[in-house]
Design a protein around this motif. Structure first.
Motif, short mmCIF file in Angstrom:
data_model
loop_
_atom_site.label_atom_id
_atom_site.label_comp_id
_atom_site.label_asym_id
_atom_site.label_seq_id
_atom_site.Cartn_x
_atom_site.Cartn_y
_atom_site.Cartn_z
N ASN A 266 4.48 2.97 -6.50
CA ASN A 266 3.60 2.72 -7.68
C ASN A 266 4.43 2.47 -8.49
O ASN A 266 4.24 1.21 -9.63
CB ASN A 266 2.94 4.03 -8.37
CG ASN A 266 1.86 4.31 -7.37
OD1 ASN A 266 1.41 3.64 -6.22
ND2 ASN A 266 1.32 5.55 -7.33
N VAL A 267 5.77 2.79 -9.00
CA VAL A 267 6.56 2.58 -10.14
C VAL A 267 7.01 1.00 -9.70
O VAL A 267 7.14 0.26 -10.71
CB VAL A 267 7.75 3.53 -10.23
CG1 VAL A 267 8.82 2.97 -11.13
CG2 VAL A 267 7.36 4.79 -10.73
N ARG A 268 7.60 0.75 -8.43
CA ARG A 268 7.87 -0.49 -8.04
C ARG A 268 7.06 -1.72 -8.11
O ARG A 268 7.48 -2.89 -8.25
CB ARG A 268 8.72 -0.28 -6.69
CG ARG A 268 9.84 0.68 -6.83
CD ARG A 268 10.31 0.95 -5.32
NE ARG A 268 11.44 1.71 -5.36
CZ ARG A 268 12.06 2.76 -4.39
NH1 ARG A 268 11.24 2.64 -3.47
NH2 ARG A 268 12.75 3.29 -4.47
N ASN A 269 5.60 -1.30 -7.82
CA ASN A 269 4.63 -2.35 -7.93
C ASN A 269 4.49 -2.54 -9.25
O ASN A 269 3.93 -3.77 -9.42
CB ASN A 269 3.42 -1.79 -7.07
CG ASN A 269 3.48 -1.99 -5.58
OD1 ASN A 269 3.19 -3.40 -5.45
ND2 ASN A 269 3.84 -1.16 -4.71
N TYR A 292 4.99 -1.89 -0.79
CA TYR A 292 5.98 -0.98 -1.44
C TYR A 292 6.29 -1.47 -2.72
O TYR A 292 7.05 -0.56 -3.45
CB TYR A 292 7.12 -0.48 -0.46
CG TYR A 292 6.36 -0.01 1.02
CD1 TYR A 292 5.70 1.06 1.03
CD2 TYR A 292 6.31 -0.85 1.98
CE1 TYR A 292 4.85 1.46 2.49
CE2 TYR A 292 5.68 -0.69 3.22
CZ TYR A 292 5.11 0.78 3.52
OH TYR A 292 4.68 1.05 4.49
N TRP A 293 6.78 -2.84 -2.77
CA TRP A 293 7.22 -3.46 -4.11
C TRP A 293 6.47 -4.39 -4.40
O TRP A 293 5.72 -5.30 -3.57
CB TRP A 293 8.59 -3.90 -3.65
CG TRP A 293 9.79 -3.04 -3.36
CD1 TRP A 293 9.85 -2.22 -2.18
CD2 TRP A 293 10.91 -2.57 -4.16
NE1 TRP A 293 11.13 -1.40 -2.21
CE2 TRP A 293 11.61 -1.73 -3.47
CE3 TRP A 293 11.58 -3.13 -5.53
CZ2 TRP A 293 12.92 -1.33 -4.01
CZ3 TRP A 293 12.81 -2.59 -5.85
CH2 TRP A 293 13.26 -1.72 -5.20
N GLU A 578 7.75 -2.82 10.17
CA GLU A 578 8.14 -3.96 9.25
C GLU A 578 7.02 -3.97 8.08
O GLU A 578 5.75 -4.12 8.33
CB GLU A 578 7.92 -5.23 10.03
CG GLU A 578 8.59 -6.46 8.87
CD GLU A 578 9.76 -6.33 8.80
OE1 GLU A 578 10.24 -7.09 7.60
OE2 GLU A 578 10.70 -5.71 9.15
N PRO A 579 7.16 -4.02 6.82
CA PRO A 579 6.12 -3.93 5.81
C PRO A 579 5.59 -5.38 6.11
O PRO A 579 5.93 -6.29 6.44
CB PRO A 579 7.06 -4.16 4.39
CG PRO A 579 8.37 -3.51 4.82
CD PRO A 579 8.52 -3.95 6.24
#
Length: 582
Positions: A266-269, A292-293, A578-579
């Motif tokens: 959440n922080v990275r987004n 995730y980002w 893989e994302p």
């Protein structure tokens, strides 16, 4: 003109580099080297297996920020040290490995049927930063200088120099000018340009929600204080890679510990600008990709290794620089500004993420109310953290044991943390713990390790006793390959696994182990041993391990089913896919 063996030339050059410890097992093929170490105030510390020597050197380097040196004899010795070197290269620890080779004329290339011969440099060259063989006595100084330069170039890793036994052991008349380190390698690491520092400051100050992502490069650079100061000055939250644990104290309000995986995502987004420091943003960081980002965020990446800059995540600004120097430069640039006014929106986001962190911590800590016998694995790191001083080095080794320890041992910026975060190697813990103990004499080192992992190198308990190393091994015993068993159960009978939490013994494939009483094994080697199966006994055993002042092994019985169901397993599984984003 004096007569010196090739080995003494090497010992003398290492002493000029400030090397004070070498890790390895003795052998006649390099007697000329190790027999001259004491003369030059270098201590030789011998484990029971060469792979432990590599881990000792890597841990020593990581804890001291100095050069770790290990050695191995030709053929079998080099074969034994290979697993350790592979791991230390992957973990990015500054290790110089000196090996002997068969005499000149019968290898490089192999004459055919040469005893104890294989292509040592060719093998190590496949994964190390640099690996070469010395062809003649007169080239030792030149090639060792080259090796030492490679040790300090770019990202730390393994450098290897291979020397024929006849060159190491034979004396020759020589008139060698022993250069000072400053005469053959850079003593100051690269710094950022004024433009790069100013541009970084501009991007961070203009951001709505900037964050810092810290990797192990911050730790290698000794930049913990500078990271905390920059984060505080910017009021920017900090995330870390798994190997970056300890780059900033996890008690700091701006730190989002990596165990709160969903909160990290959440922080990275939310971040529109991210400053990446000393991290490759690799698979365990989801390659920096969505979901995730934030795929649209502006990235500033700073690293000592140019080859990793922009490799996995596109960046607005790429900076090749020492992390400590860069942060010091950035602080000066930020100090020139008037103190910024409180950004209400940013503060609201920070408080939102801290609330998520707190809620997740509360959920995790429900395990601590479980006082049943055998123990809930969460109890072991929880009580260990309470028992040992704040600056105690922590070594983590195992599968599920590593997960439980990471989730229940809060890391501060005073304690070294050692594991194989990038390679996931079992059995490195004993060597790492001993290397940390050499680096931190006079204080205990705690190694929390699974019984499977401890089974790889239990003989190193004797090494700790012989060298007066105060290592406390806490062995979580569930008598199984727990992480593998969990995967098997879901692959073989997923519905029954969800319902019963485990399958019957005959439904697993070679996943169960017999019992080893590690406390009794320790006592047989002269160490202190304790057997515990409940938190009260554990607390008493931990206190005793500190009081006895010598290597201690605590055999800790844990519930095998609870141990399998470690926290965050679904994220670990997701990591290997893989994302889907960019």
């Amino acid at each position: 003109m004096v007569q010196l063996t090739g080995g003494e030339v090497i010992a003398k050059m290492l002493a000029k580099e400030g090397v004070d410890n070498v890790f390895g097992i003795i052998d006649g093929t390099y007697f000329g080297f190790y027999s001259n170490l004491q003369k030059h105030d270098i201590r030789l510390i011998s484990p029971r297996h060469e792979t432990s020597a590599a881990h000792m050197a890597g841990a020593y380097a990581r804890v001291t920020n100095k050069l770790g040196v290990c050695m191995a004899s030709n053929g079998p010795g080099v074969a034994n040290i290979l697993p350790g070197l592979v791991v230390e290269e992957a973990e990015g620890n500054r290790v110089l490995c000196i090996t002997s080779a068969r005499r000149t004329g019968i290898m490089y290339p192999d004459r055919g049927g040469t005893y104890q011969c294989f292509d040592q440099t060719g093998t190590i060259k496949q994964f190390a930063k640099w690996s070469e063989a010395v062809p003649s006595f007169d080239r030792i100084p030149e090639m060792l200088r080259m090796a030492l330069r490679k040790c300090y170039e770019g990202r730390p890793g393994v450098v290897h120099l291979d020397i024929p036994e006849n060159i190491l052991n034979s004396k020759q008349n020589c008139d060698i000018n022993f250069w000072e380190p400053s005469q053959y390698r850079m003593m100051e690491l690269p710094k950022a340009s004024d433009y790069q520092v100013k541009r970084t400051a501009e991007l961070l100050k203009s951001a709505n929600f900037p964050i810092i992502h810290a990797g192990s490069g911050v730790i290698h650079a000794g930049a913990k204080q500078e990271l905390t100061e920059v984060a505080t000055k910017l009021n920017a939250m900090v995330t870390t890679s798994w190997a970056g644990r300890g780059a900033m104290s996890e008690t700091h309000d701006l730190m989002m510990p990596m165990v709160h995986i969903e909160a990290n995502n959440n922080v990275r987004n939310d971040a529109d600008v991210v400053l990446i420091l000393g991290s490759r943003v690799g698979e365990t960081d989801w390659w920096g990709k969505a979901p995730y980002w934030n795929a649209q965020q502006t990235v500033i990446q700073v690293d000592l290794e140019p080859g990793i800059l922009g490799a996995n995540k596109p960046a607005e600004l790429l900076v090749q620089a020492d992390i400590k120097s860069f942060l010091a430069q950035l602080l000066l640039e930020l100090e020139s500004d008037v103190a910024p006014s409180m950004d209400t929106h940013r503060e609201q986001l920070i408080q939102k993420h801290l609330a998520t962190k707190k809620a997740h911590r509360k959920k995790l800590d429900e395990h601590l109310a479980d006082k049943n016998v055998p123990m809930n694995p969460a109890q072991i790191p929880h009580y260990a953290q309470k028992a040992f001083p704040k600056n105690t080095p922590l070594v983590i080794d195992g599968g599920n044991t590593a997960i439980w320890t990471n989730f229940y041992y809060e890391v501060n910026d005073e304690m070294p943390v050692l594991s194989t975060f990038k390679f996931g190697m079992l059995g490195a813990g004993p060597g790492q713990a001993m290397g940390a103990a050499v680096a931190k004499p006079g204080q205990p080192v705690v190694c929390i390790i699974g019984d499977g992992a401890m089974g790889f190198h239990p003989q190193e308990i004797e090494t700790a006793i012989r060298n007066n190393l105060h290592v406390v091994f806490i062995v979580l015993c569930d008598k199984q390959w727990g992480m593998v068993k969990m995967n098997q159960h879901f692959a073989l009978r997923p519905l029954k696994t969800m319902w019963k939490k485990t399958l019957d013994p005959h439904e697993s494939i070679n996943a169960d182990l017999g019992e080893i009483r590690f406390d009794l094994l320790a006592q047989a080697m002269g160490a202190h041993g304790e057997y515990v199966d409940n938190p009260t006994k554990l607390e008493q055993a931990l206190q005793k391990s500190i009081e006895v002042g010598k290597c201690t092994v605590i055999h800790a019985e844990v519930d095998p089913v609870k141990h399998m169901w470690a926290p965050g397993l679904r994220y670990f599984k997701d990591m290997h896919a893989e994302p889907k984003g960019k």
